[in-house]
Design a protein around this motif. Structure first.
Motif, mmCIF file in Angstrom:
data_model
loop_
_atom_site.group_PDB
_atom_site.id
_atom_site.type_symbol
_atom_site.label_atom_id
_atom_site.label_comp_id
_atom_site.label_asym_id
_atom_site.label_seq_id
_atom_site.Cartn_x
_atom_site.Cartn_y
_atom_site.Cartn_z
ATOM 1 N N LYS A 90 6.310 9.051 3.551
ATOM 2 C CA LYS A 90 6.232 8.962 1.502
ATOM 3 C C LYS A 90 6.226 7.876 1.308
ATOM 4 O O LYS A 90 7.006 6.786 0.901
ATOM 5 C CB LYS A 90 6.985 10.311 1.437
ATOM 6 N N SER A 91 5.321 7.729 1.179
ATOM 7 C CA SER A 91 4.720 6.073 0.566
ATOM 8 C C SER A 91 3.809 5.922 -0.797
ATOM 9 O O SER A 91 3.478 6.786 -1.357
ATOM 10 C CB SER A 91 4.620 5.052 1.106
ATOM 11 N N PRO A 92 3.555 4.763 -1.666
ATOM 12 C CA PRO A 92 2.985 5.015 -3.324
ATOM 13 C C PRO A 92 2.239 4.583 -2.435
ATOM 14 O O PRO A 92 0.848 4.895 -3.678
ATOM 15 C CB PRO A 92 3.302 3.643 -3.928
ATOM 16 N N SER A 93 2.184 3.616 -1.238
ATOM 17 C CA SER A 93 0.428 3.116 -0.906
ATOM 18 C C SER A 93 0.153 2.560 0.633
ATOM 19 O O SER A 93 1.452 2.803 1.122
ATOM 20 C CB SER A 93 0.075 2.043 -1.640
ATOM 21 N N ARG A 119 -4.239 7.359 4.218
ATOM 22 C CA ARG A 119 -3.282 8.154 3.344
ATOM 23 C C ARG A 119 -4.223 10.056 3.584
ATOM 24 O O ARG A 119 -4.773 10.014 3.428
ATOM 25 C CB ARG A 119 -3.966 7.542 1.583
ATOM 26 N N ASP A 157 -2.203 12.732 0.803
ATOM 27 C CA ASP A 157 -1.789 13.298 -0.015
ATOM 28 C C ASP A 157 -0.656 12.174 -0.502
ATOM 29 O O ASP A 157 -0.844 11.094 -0.911
ATOM 30 C CB ASP A 157 -0.652 14.184 0.476
ATOM 31 N N ASP A 158 1.060 12.382 0.110
ATOM 32 C CA ASP A 158 1.590 11.273 -0.956
ATOM 33 C C ASP A 158 2.298 10.583 0.081
ATOM 34 O O ASP A 158 3.380 9.935 0.281
ATOM 35 C CB ASP A 158 2.621 11.987 -1.282
ATOM 36 N N TYR A 159 1.755 10.667 1.882
ATOM 37 C CA TYR A 159 2.206 9.853 2.448
ATOM 38 C C TYR A 159 0.212 9.333 3.197
ATOM 39 O O TYR A 159 -0.393 9.245 3.293
ATOM 40 C CB TYR A 159 1.831 11.019 4.197
ATOM 41 N N GLU A 171 10.654 4.468 3.223
ATOM 42 C CA GLU A 171 11.151 5.759 2.091
ATOM 43 C C GLU A 171 13.025 5.493 1.429
ATOM 44 O O GLU A 171 12.525 5.896 0.396
ATOM 45 C CB GLU A 171 11.277 7.017 3.178
#
Length: 147
Positions: A11-14, A90, A92-94, A130
């Motif tokens: 789970k990471s912004p990018s 990428r 979703d949010d992962y 994370e």
């Protein structure tokens, strides 16, 4: 030839956050082994040392946010000439890591051990990105009498 394969979602912004953890000597030391040094640029060699030995990885390919490829140039005989591939995408949010340690000549007992250790270090990488804290060697999960 046989390969070790793993898939982990971080789970990471990018994807850049995961890519940075794979391409910075300081960040590599934060999730794989504290004793890490060398040159993480294309053509450079990164030295990873553990209590029971170590590995030297030549950086073969870097594609920011997408791929990191190392060739093993130093370490146990079973590892020499194999490649460690980190493909990132990428979803979703992962950032999904498709990990491959490819080119093993045969599935020896050491390969079984290494597959499990790679999984523990991938979880350490996930935790680092994370939460900011990984579990590198020597604070990693001990899985057997080999470490």
């Amino acid at each position: 030839m046989v390969d070790i394969l793993h898939r982990v979602g971080v789970k990471s912004p990018s994807a850049d956050d995961v890519y940075a953890a794979l391409t910075s000597v300081d960040k590599l030391a934060d999730w794989w082994t504290n004793d890490t040094k060398g040159d993480a640029d294309t053509g450079g060699v990164i030295e990873f040392r553990f209590l029971s030995g170590g590995f030297d990885m030549k950086v073969v390919d870097l594609q920011p946010g997408k791929r990191v490829l190392w060739e093993v140039v130093g370490g146990p005989d079973e590892w020499i000439g194999t490649e460690v591939v980190w493909d990132l995408k990428r979803e979703d949010d992962y950032t999904v890591i498709l990990f491959k340690h490819q080119g093993w000549r045969e599935p020896v007992e050491f390969m079984h051990h290494c597959s499990t250790k790679w999984a523990t270090y991938l979880m350490s990488l996930k935790e680092l990105v994370e939460t900011g804290t990984g579990a590198p060697n020597p604070r990693d999960v001990r899985i057997d009498n080999w470490g």
